[in-house]
Design an enzyme around this catalytic site. Structure first.
Site, PDB file in Angstrom:
ATOM      1  N   ASP A   1      71.204  33.234  64.860  1.00  0.00           N
ATOM      2  CA  ASP A   1      70.385  32.033  65.071  1.00  0.00           C
ATOM      3  C   ASP A   1      70.792  30.916  64.107  1.00  0.00           C
ATOM      4  O   ASP A   1      71.288  31.183  63.013  1.00  0.00           O
ATOM      5  CB  ASP A   1      68.902  32.407  64.887  1.00  0.00           C
ATOM      6  CG  ASP A   1      67.966  31.374  65.500  1.00  0.00           C
ATOM      7  OD1 ASP A   1      68.445  30.532  66.293  1.00  0.00           O
ATOM      8  OD2 ASP A   1      66.767  31.405  65.184  1.00  0.00           O
TER       9      ASP A   1
ATOM     10  N   HIS B   1      77.477  25.761  68.170  1.00  0.00           N
ATOM     11  CA  HIS B   1      77.791  26.965  68.953  1.00  0.00           C
ATOM     12  C   HIS B   1      79.270  27.328  68.805  1.00  0.00           C
ATOM     13  O   HIS B   1      79.626  28.498  68.680  1.00  0.00           O
ATOM     14  CB  HIS B   1      77.443  26.758  70.421  1.00  0.00           C
ATOM     15  CG  HIS B   1      75.967  26.573  70.673  1.00  0.00           C
ATOM     16  ND1 HIS B   1      75.021  27.410  70.126  1.00  0.00           N
ATOM     17  CD2 HIS B   1      75.285  25.643  71.396  1.00  0.00           C
ATOM     18  CE1 HIS B   1      73.812  27.006  70.522  1.00  0.00           C
ATOM     19  NE2 HIS B   1      73.952  25.933  71.276  1.00  0.00           N
TER      20      HIS B   1
ATOM     21  N   LEU C   1      85.077  50.414  66.925  1.00  0.00           N
ATOM     22  CA  LEU C   1      83.782  49.721  67.000  1.00  0.00           C
ATOM     23  C   LEU C   1      83.351  49.478  68.447  1.00  0.00           C
ATOM     24  O   LEU C   1      84.155  49.040  69.277  1.00  0.00           O
ATOM     25  CB  LEU C   1      83.908  48.362  66.285  1.00  0.00           C
ATOM     26  CG  LEU C   1      82.707  47.428  66.381  1.00  0.00           C
ATOM     27  CD1 LEU C   1      81.548  47.949  65.531  1.00  0.00           C
ATOM     28  CD2 LEU C   1      83.079  46.020  65.939  1.00  0.00           C
TER      29      LEU C   1
END
Ligand code: IPE
Ligand code: IPE
Ligand code: MG
Length: 241
Positions: A18, A35, A129
């Site tokens: 965020d 962004h 991962l």
């Protein structure tokens, strides 16, 4: 800086990424630049998590509520996701990362959902991962869809209501094959969950930092893991150390 021993890292790290808009605002830039810079943090943090031996990294990238944003911002985010998939596939392959998604990706632009399916397929043999992108994800929607699936099995007679357990619910969530997060980080100082993994976070350690997502890089990740290392996870029991 002191390194974190690989054995002390959380097996599953979940992040509410965020603060992109506020990062841009602070610099008098349009939100989309926040962004774009946030996408760089995704790259850095994914690579670092792979290096540290974290097994699962779940990133909250677009919520079921984020459709409320201006159409221009939504389409920028979708375009950014498409470009991220184009440019990052090689890196994911190089780092042995396997891509998964949670949320209803069929509602994303067709081009983007096709790309997601293709990258999931291309990385499906990777054993390192597991990168889980939460896209058009909302925990209430996920629980609702699990309840519907369970109700259908019960109505058809395949499952007795009395036999429904916590495990039945877990197995019908989008995260069925994924263990619950050990550590959840939220950047930008907001003390809320925003419809993220409500069931799965029941005993997760929380770490909230004022650092905005585009500024959240290796140093901040290591601080979060160091904080996690000091926690005593009691699960309702008594002190273990
Ligand atoms: C997080 O940053 C990215 C998404 C939710 C897609 P925000 O866009 O929410 O940034 P703030 O919270 O407005 O600063
Ligand atoms: C949560 O951030 C969703 C994502 C990070 C994708 P928001 O910025 O949408 O959450 P609120 O509106 O502050 O709760
Ligand atoms: Mg926000």
């Amino acid at each position: 800086m002191r390194e974190v021993k690989p054995m002390n890292v959380p097996a599953h790290l979940a992040i509410i990424m965020d603060g992109n808009g506020r990062w841009a605002k602070k610099r008098s830039m349009p939100r989309f630049m926040g962004h774009a810079e946030g996408a760089k943090s995704v790259r850095v943090i994914t690579e670092e998590c792979a290096r540290l031996g974290i097994k699962y990294l779940t990133l909250y990238a677009f919520s079921t509520e984020n459709w409320k944003r201006p159409e221009k911002e939504v389409s920028f985010l979708m375009g950014l996701l498409g470009r991220y998939l184009d440019s990052e596939t090689e890196t994911l392959l190089k780092n042995n990362v396997r891509l998964f998604t949670i949320g209803d990706i069929s509602k994303l632009p067709a081009k983007v959902s096709r790309k997601l399916e293709s990258v999931k397929e291309k990385t499906s043999k990777n054993s390192g991962l597991k990168l889980v992108l939460a896209l058009n994800y909302g925990s209430k929607n996920e629980i609702l869809s699990a309840v519907k699936k369970i109700a259908e099995k019960a109505a058809s007679g395949a499952l007795k209501p009395g036999k429904i357990t916590e495990e039945t619910i877990t197995q019908n969530l989008f995260t069925a094959s994924i263990p619950d997060p050990d550590l959840m980080i939220r950047t930008s100082g907001e003390f809320r969950i925003s419809n993220f993994l409500l069931w799965q976070l029941a005993y997760t350690e929380l770490y909230i930092t004022n650092v905005l997502w585009p500024d959240f890089r290796k140093k901040e990740l290591l601080s979060a893991i160091r904080s996690y290392n000091k926690r005593d996870r009691r699960y309702g029991g008594i002190k273990s150390k």
